[in-house]
Write a protein that holds these residues in place. Structure first.
Motif, PDB file in Angstrom:
ATOM      1  N   GLY A   1      29.001  36.231  14.363  1.00  0.00           N
ATOM      2  CA  GLY A   1      27.975  37.262  14.381  1.00  0.00           C
ATOM      3  C   GLY A   1      26.861  36.926  15.349  1.00  0.00           C
ATOM      4  O   GLY A   1      26.887  35.900  16.031  1.00  0.00           O
ATOM      5  N   GLY A   2      25.859  37.794  15.406  1.00  0.00           N
ATOM      6  CA  GLY A   2      24.720  37.563  16.270  1.00  0.00           C
ATOM      7  C   GLY A   2      23.806  36.507  15.682  1.00  0.00           C
ATOM      8  O   GLY A   2      23.675  36.385  14.462  1.00  0.00           O
ATOM      9  N   ALA A   3      23.177  35.718  16.534  1.00  0.00           N
ATOM     10  CA  ALA A   3      22.259  34.682  16.071  1.00  0.00           C
ATOM     11  C   ALA A   3      21.078  34.589  17.015  1.00  0.00           C
ATOM     12  O   ALA A   3      21.175  34.951  18.185  1.00  0.00           O
ATOM     13  N   SER A   4      19.966  34.084  16.483  1.00  0.00           N
ATOM     14  CA  SER A   4      18.777  33.863  17.292  1.00  0.00           C
ATOM     15  C   SER A   4      18.415  32.394  17.259  1.00  0.00           C
ATOM     16  O   SER A   4      18.953  31.614  16.470  1.00  0.00           O
ATOM     17  N   SER A   5      17.458  32.007  18.092  1.00  0.00           N
ATOM     18  CA  SER A   5      17.007  30.620  18.101  1.00  0.00           C
ATOM     19  C   SER A   5      16.399  30.227  16.764  1.00  0.00           C
ATOM     20  O   SER A   5      16.347  29.046  16.423  1.00  0.00           O
ATOM     21  N   ALA A   6      15.955  31.217  15.980  1.00  0.00           N
ATOM     22  CA  ALA A   6      15.359  30.918  14.679  1.00  0.00           C
ATOM     23  C   ALA A   6      16.358  30.311  13.705  1.00  0.00           C
ATOM     24  O   ALA A   6      15.969  29.684  12.721  1.00  0.00           O
ATOM     25  N   SER A   7      17.643  30.494  13.957  1.00  0.00           N
ATOM     26  CA  SER A   7      18.651  29.959  13.039  1.00  0.00           C
ATOM     27  C   SER A   7      18.829  28.468  13.186  1.00  0.00           C
ATOM     28  O   SER A   7      19.438  27.820  12.341  1.00  0.00           O
ATOM     29  N   GLY A   8      18.303  27.885  14.251  1.00  0.00           N
ATOM     30  CA  GLY A   8      18.525  26.468  14.496  1.00  0.00           C
ATOM     31  C   GLY A   8      19.927  26.236  15.030  1.00  0.00           C
ATOM     32  O   GLY A   8      20.758  27.147  15.082  1.00  0.00           O
ATOM     33  N   PRO A   9      20.245  25.021  15.446  1.00  0.00           N
ATOM     34  CA  PRO A   9      21.598  24.708  15.909  1.00  0.00           C
ATOM     35  C   PRO A   9      22.610  24.937  14.788  1.00  0.00           C
ATOM     36  O   PRO A   9      22.315  24.683  13.618  1.00  0.00           O
ATOM     37  N   PHE A  10      23.784  25.430  15.127  1.00  0.00           N
ATOM     38  CA  PHE A  10      24.796  25.669  14.097  1.00  0.00           C
ATOM     39  C   PHE A  10      26.191  25.609  14.694  1.00  0.00           C
ATOM     40  O   PHE A  10      26.390  25.741  15.902  1.00  0.00           O
ATOM     41  N   TYR A  11      27.151  25.410  13.809  1.00  0.00           N
ATOM     42  CA  TYR A  11      28.566  25.384  14.179  1.00  0.00           C
ATOM     43  C   TYR A  11      29.230  26.627  13.630  1.00  0.00           C
ATOM     44  O   TYR A  11      29.046  26.979  12.461  1.00  0.00           O
TER      45      TYR A  11
END
Length: 285
Positions: free
Chosen positions: A119-129
């Protein structure tokens, strides 16, 4: 961390040269508050991420415009590519020693927002896998936030720790640990599901420590203060530390990543022992 002049991975996608748009006012702040509590994808952030992504799409008339990378940006890209190469060396060796083949993941650097198979993500989500496309996603601005808002020391090895943590989730995917955990979550209540999520995150911290142990042996990477930088980052992203800062009190049953003490303990255990068998999922607590 000693990294200059060494091999850089070919598995990095640098999308920072393409504008991803900015969050609308309010959306970014709210997103940071909510998503940092669930950082590293421990909780189910899909609804929040999709809402933020919709805001980005509505506002982002300039999406796709080229952005010039500064000299610092380029250097940071080289650093991340070097750390990624080191994870490939370490996990490739560990898998081979256990009769398996390590499938190298991709790492995507982005600015502001990104589209993923999760899905869509922003920088607010932090690093993720994202297990759906087996890619790690990072906006390096996260580390400024970690330092300024959450009190981490910062430093290049703090970034390396976070990369190694996310690669740990990739290892869990390859070994089938993640899918088994999600099946177990369907068989318990919310508090039980949260405890299982914590175990998965702590194991990823343990794997980050395993990486640091073997990378030091293979490439002599460590400088004075590096391990302290990693521990400071682990301390800053503990659920209790984040909840205290964000809401003034701690709710242990809502933890999805583990306390600061737990996160530091399991990273240190991996680093000090170098024994992957000491981080079996069933033993994590």
């Amino acid at each position: 961390m000693k990294w200059s002049g060494r091999r850089q991975s070919d598995n990095m996608e640098d999308r920072r040269g393409i504008s991803g748009g900015k969050l609308v006012a309010g959306g970014g702040v709210i997103g940071v508050i909510i998503l940092l509590i669930n950082m590293f994808m421990g909780g189910d952030n899909s609804a929040i991420l999709n809402d933020i992504n919709n805001q980005i799409q509505q506002q982002n008339a300039a999406s796709g415009e080229p952005v010039e990378l500064s000299a610092h940006d380029k250097e940071m890209g080289e650093f991340v590519a070097t750390v990624l190469a080191d994870t490939e060396d370490v996990w490739g060796k560990i898998f081979a020693e256990n009769g398996m083949t390590y499938e190298e993941p991709k790492l995507v650097l982005f600015r502001d927002a990104v589209q993923t198979a999760c899905g869509g993500a922003s920088s607010a989500s932090g690093p993720f896998y994202c297990p759906s496309d087996r890619k790690v996603y990072m906006d390096l601005a996260f580390f400024d936030e970690l330092q300024s808002r959450f009190g981490a020391k910062g430093g290049d090895f703090a970034i390396a720790y976070v990369i190694a943590h996310e690669i740990g989730h990739h290892v869990q995917t390859l070994l089938g640990t993640s899918s088994k955990m999600r099946q177990l979550q369907t068989e318990t209540d919310e508090a039980g599901a949260n405890k299982l999520s914590v175990k998965l995150e702590l194991q990823a911290d343990f794997y980050a420590g395993i990486w640091a142990h073997y990378d030091q042996k293979m490439h002599d990477i460590l400088e004075e203060g590096d391990i302290e930088e990693a521990l400071s980052a682990a301390n800053a992203v503990g659920d209790d530390a984040i909840q205290k800062r964000m809401q003034g009190h701690v709710v242990p049953d809502s933890f999805t990543h583990g306390s600061s003490e737990q996160r530091m303990y399991w990273f240190k255990k991996g680093f000090e022992t170098g024994d992957i068998n000491q981080g079996e999922f069933s033993t994590i607590k």
